[in-house]
Design a protein around this motif. Structure first.
Motif, short mmCIF file in Angstrom:
data_model
loop_
_atom_site.label_atom_id
_atom_site.label_comp_id
_atom_site.label_asym_id
_atom_site.label_seq_id
_atom_site.Cartn_x
_atom_site.Cartn_y
_atom_site.Cartn_z
N CYS A 5 39.48 28.18 -62.06
CA CYS A 5 38.94 28.93 -63.19
C CYS A 5 38.20 30.17 -62.69
CB CYS A 5 38.02 28.03 -64.01
SG CYS A 5 37.20 28.89 -65.35
N GLY B 285 33.74 25.47 -60.78
CA GLY B 285 34.96 25.60 -59.97
C GLY B 285 36.07 24.67 -60.38
N CYS B 286 36.34 24.60 -61.68
CA CYS B 286 37.40 23.69 -62.15
C CYS B 286 38.77 24.17 -61.68
CB CYS B 286 37.40 23.61 -63.68
SG CYS B 286 35.89 22.89 -64.33
N PRO C 221 29.69 23.51 -68.37
CA PRO C 221 30.05 22.49 -69.37
C PRO C 221 30.78 21.27 -68.81
CG PRO C 221 30.67 24.68 -70.14
CD PRO C 221 30.23 24.83 -68.72
N ILE C 222 31.67 21.47 -67.88
CA ILE C 222 32.45 20.32 -67.40
C ILE C 222 31.58 19.38 -66.55
CG2 ILE C 222 34.40 19.68 -65.89
CD1 ILE C 222 35.19 20.56 -68.76
N CYS D 273 36.66 23.57 -69.97
CA CYS D 273 35.90 23.92 -71.17
C CYS D 273 36.67 25.01 -71.91
CB CYS D 273 34.47 24.34 -70.84
SG CYS D 273 34.32 26.01 -70.20
N PHE E 81 35.63 31.60 -64.09
CA PHE E 81 34.25 31.74 -64.58
C PHE E 81 33.23 31.01 -63.70
CE2 PHE E 81 36.83 32.32 -68.54
CZ PHE E 81 36.61 33.68 -68.66
N CYS E 82 32.66 29.92 -64.17
CA CYS E 82 31.40 29.45 -63.56
C CYS E 82 31.60 28.73 -62.22
CB CYS E 82 30.63 28.60 -64.54
SG CYS E 82 31.13 26.87 -64.61
S1 SF4 Z 1 33.14 24.51 -66.63
FE1 SF4 Z 1 34.46 25.85 -67.86
S2 SF4 Z 1 33.94 27.92 -67.18
FE2 SF4 Z 1 33.16 26.52 -65.64
S3 SF4 Z 1 34.78 26.40 -64.11
FE3 SF4 Z 1 35.10 24.69 -65.55
S4 SF4 Z 1 36.52 25.47 -67.07
FE4 SF4 Z 1 35.70 27.24 -65.98
#
Ligand code: SF4
Length: 752
Positions: free
Chosen positions: A44, A50-51, A211-212, A78, A46-47
């Motif tokens: 991912c 690290g998904c 979020p995850i 998320c 974004f955050c």
């Molecule tokens: S929690 Fe959401 S934003 Fe963060 S890495 Fe996972 S999918 Fe992406």
């Protein structure tokens, strides 16, 4: 269950609630899927959670994403992560180079743009020397990109002016880990969540920012009602809504609360002398080693009653959370910007770690002190590769002659090549640019004209004609584009190949899924081209592609406890993330550091269970850090506190998430969140325009009246380029980590 597009839109509006309710996100993936031709493994954008994601490609275009079932997120994403594809094809993508002429950016060829850039850097180097040029990078750049840029500057130009936005988000966490353990980065892993019986979440709104991971915490609590959650935050966020104890406190006083918790733990005999007598040194603030009794004496200033007077938290609640923390079979602490973005950020980090060292809640499954990272590759790209002004790769520091000598040998440089003086840290660097002492600046993958604190000061400097800024930025509407002299079009996310390293030391490969748009090039190719044109010796920068850079980084790390040697590209292509240290090709990666039998840096026959090898005596340090007030406390003139942060639907400066219609509709603009009692006293109603004034600037926001902020506190999210709250924030910084105090400044508010 199949969902319609309309269901997904409704989901977007309710996304915050979904996280709090621990809903399952893969149903979003089903709704968006458009039967791709192939799935390509990535991470991912974004955050710092690290998904792992799988990118669905059809006809050479990204059409969807889904969670990678083999990465730590087990297939979950998320909403932000699930809605990434439209960002790649946003109409604002920069697809060719531009040069500013007569105040306007005009299209140019790569040759024209690069010749201009190289000309400016060469003149600066020739006339003003290596300290007049700088690189400003990002926790969103790939590991290989940060490593390469840092090497070009430090080895190629003999300039240590290498900085990046992780200074603004993670520097205090680095300072905390390094002072407590002698080495950076968390020692535990995400699996600790599944074994913990107590979560201590301080200065982190995990439900919106990670979020995850929060979903994993919430699932753990749901599975076992005996699991306790403590949330220490002056806002009653969604994270706080699952807490057994929500501790609301006067902003900036958490240092007193943390010391008071230690006081109670000792009073209640819940401390663990068998652990700390063997593995911990007690240290005064001025670095003197003392005994446990001296620590007890220091804590007498922080009885729960004294801490109550400072923080506003009832003494009884401090007692309750201290007992909860210490008496659990395993406690995991999580924190992020609420502690880091402070002028006492390093101290705050130390004080959380102290609680773990005092109780022995560390180095066993379900017990760890875990700093969460805001960006996808602040750990893996910038911290680990040493891409800051005072660092060298793999935990080495510029100030140490032996570290410079090791690197010079590994890099095949003449002894003395690496300059012995650290470069300028982020705030000092942008001050120097504003004064045109830095003549040429290369900015890559970040948006400082929006993200720097007290930002008006720095955008004024960016307008000067006697300094030069080249910017590699994928989106034309990013704020910094307004000020750059040359704009370069980088390949974005799935258009290139390389590695992201997330909060738990896990490095995952992003494989290139599609060709770059237009004339875009990967930042690796841009940097290699820049180095060649600048005449950097090809023995110093011998790389042909991103995989060559990765292989050198594996070698360079292998002489240190970081050790990525076993993370070959072949393994990375096959496996979904590996955690360092990972010294050999058959090593599975490391879940817990500093523990015999887990951490490959500790010989199997070592006599003790734990070895904190960052310090010569193998012991961690427990620091006596006093409470100290914020840099700008509220007063009669500016009686309230302003704090800033994220909302679940947007990320950083909004240049990506504002391009997703569902996310933009969900949170179209920034607002000011005000406590209902304050609003009623000031005659402010929900939706009213409210003027916020700090000593730096004045801005107007729409009011959102609720019980989320405590009285005396207002909150504004920072994603909105049209309402940039960083015009109001403060650029005072922690003198250890040099991280600015975004989280606290004095403000006055009135109905506009
Ligand atoms: S929690 Fe959401 S934003 Fe963060 S890495 Fe996972 S999918 Fe992406």
């Amino acid at each position: 269950m199949k969902l319609t597009r309309r269901d997904v839109l409704k989901t977007a509006a309710a996304s915050s609630a979904m996280v709090a309710l621990n809903s399952s996100f893969p149903m979003v993936e089903e709704a968006l899927a458009a039967e791709p031709d192939k799935w390509v493994k990535a991470v991912c954008r974004f955050c710092g959670t690290g998904c792992g994601v799988m990118i669905g490609v059809k006809g050479g275009k990204v059409v969807t994403v889904k969670g990678d079932p083999n990465n730590h997120n087990k297939g979950f994403l998320c909403l932000k992560g699930a809605l990434m594809p439209p960002i790649v094809y946003a109409k604002e993508r920069v697809t060719k180079p531009y040069i500013r002429k007569n105040g306007q950016l005009q299209p140019a060829s790569w040759d024209e743009a690069m010749n201009l850039v190289v000309g400016k850097f060469k003149i600066a180097l020739k006339e003003h020397g290596p300290t007049s040029i700088a690189f400003y990078g990002s926790g969103q750049a790939l590991t290989e990109e940060s490593y390469l840029a840092s090497k070009i500057w430090k080895a190629g130009f003999r300039s240590n002016n290498v900085e990046g936005n992780p200074r603004l988000c993670m520097a205090s966490a680095v300072g905390g880990y390094v002072t407590s353990f002698g080495k950076d980065e968390p020692s535990g892993s995400y699996e600790d969540i599944d074994a913990a019986t107590c979560f201590f979440i301080i200065g982190s709104n995990m439900s919106e920012c990670h979020p995850i991971l929060f979903k994993r915490v919430a699932s753990r609590k749901q599975a076992d009602p005996n699991v306790k959650v403590i949330v220490v935050d002056p806002r009653k966020t969604n994270t706080a809504r699952i807490a057994d104890e929500h501790v609301s406190f006067k902003p900036g006083t958490d240092l007193a609360i943390l010391n008071a918790m230690a006081y109670v733990i000792i009073q209640e005999e819940l401390d663990n002398p068998r652990f700390y007598e063997k593995y911990v040194n007690f240290m005064t603030n001025d670095k003197k080693k003392v005994n446990f009794k001296a620590y007890q004496k220091f804590l007498e200033d922080y009885t729960p009653e004294k801490a109550e007077k400072i923080s506003g938290v009832p003494a009884e609640q401090i007692r309750r959370i201290a007992i909860m923390f210490a008496s659990a079979s395993g406690t995991v602490s999580f924190w992020t910007m609420g502690l880091n973005q402070r002028i006492r950020g390093v101290w705050a980090n130390n004080l959380v770690t102290n609680l773990h060292l005092l109780t022995g809640h560390i180095g066993k499954p379900g017990a760890t002190n875990f700093s969460l990272t805001g960006q996808p590759n602040a750990c893996g790209g910038v911290r680990d590769t040493g891409s800051l002004c005072h660092l060298l790769p793999a935990g080495r520091v510029i100030k140490k002659a032996s570290h410079r000598a090791q690197l010079e040998k590994q890099w095949g440089l003449k002894p003395g090549t690496i300059a012995p003086k650290p470069g300028l840290h982020t705030i000092a660097l942008w001050n120097a640019f504003s004064e045109a002492k830095i003549k040429a600046m290369f900015v890559l993958c970040t948006n400082p004209a929006h993200s720097l604190p007290n930002v008006n000061m720095y955008t004024e400097g960016m307008k000067r004609k006697d300094n030069f800024m080249v910017l590699s930025e994928p989106f034309m509407d990013a704020e910094t584009v307004k000020y750059c002299d040359v704009l370069l079009p980088p390949a974005f996310w799935c258009e290139k190949r390389g590695v992201y390293g997330c909060s738990e030391r896990r490095y995952s490969l992003l494989m290139q899924a599609v060709e770059p748009m237009g004339e875009c090039k990967s930042d690796i190719d841009i940097l290699l081209d820049f180095a060649r044109r600048m005449g950097v010796d090809s023995k110093v920068i011998p790389f042909k592609n991103v995989d060559d850079v990765w292989d050198e980084w594996r070698e360079v790390s292998s002489a240190t406890p970081y050790n990525f040697k076993g993370m070959t590209r072949a393994r990375q292509e096959k496996e979904s993330g590996l955690r360092w240290p990972c010294p050999t090709e058959d090593h599975p990666g490391t879940k817990i550091r500093y523990v015999r039998g887990e951490d490959p840096n500790i010989p199997k026959d070592y006599k003790n269970k734990y070895w904190y090898y960052g310090y010569p005596d193998g012991k961690a340090k427990l620091w006596m850090r006093p409470y100290a007030p914020a840099a700008e406390e509220p007063d009669a003139e500016y009686p309230m506190v302003l704090t800033t942060g994220r909302v679940i639907d947007h990320w950083h400066t909004g240049t990506m998430t504002m391009k997703v219609p569902e996310l933009r509709r969900s949170f179209p603009k920034a607002y000011v969140e005000i406590n209902e009692d304050d609003a009623s006293k000031l005659g402010i109603k929900n939706g009213d325009n409210v003027e916020l004034e700090t000593r730096r600037d004045t801005m107007v926001f729409q009011a959102k009246v609720s019980d989320v902020c405590r009285p005396g506190l207002v909150f504004v999210p920072w994603f909105d380029a049209n309402l940039m709250i960083n015009k109001l924030t403060l650029n005072a910084f922690d003198k250890g980590s040099k991280q600015p105090e975004y989280k606290i400044c004095a403000v006055r508010i009135k109905k506009a």
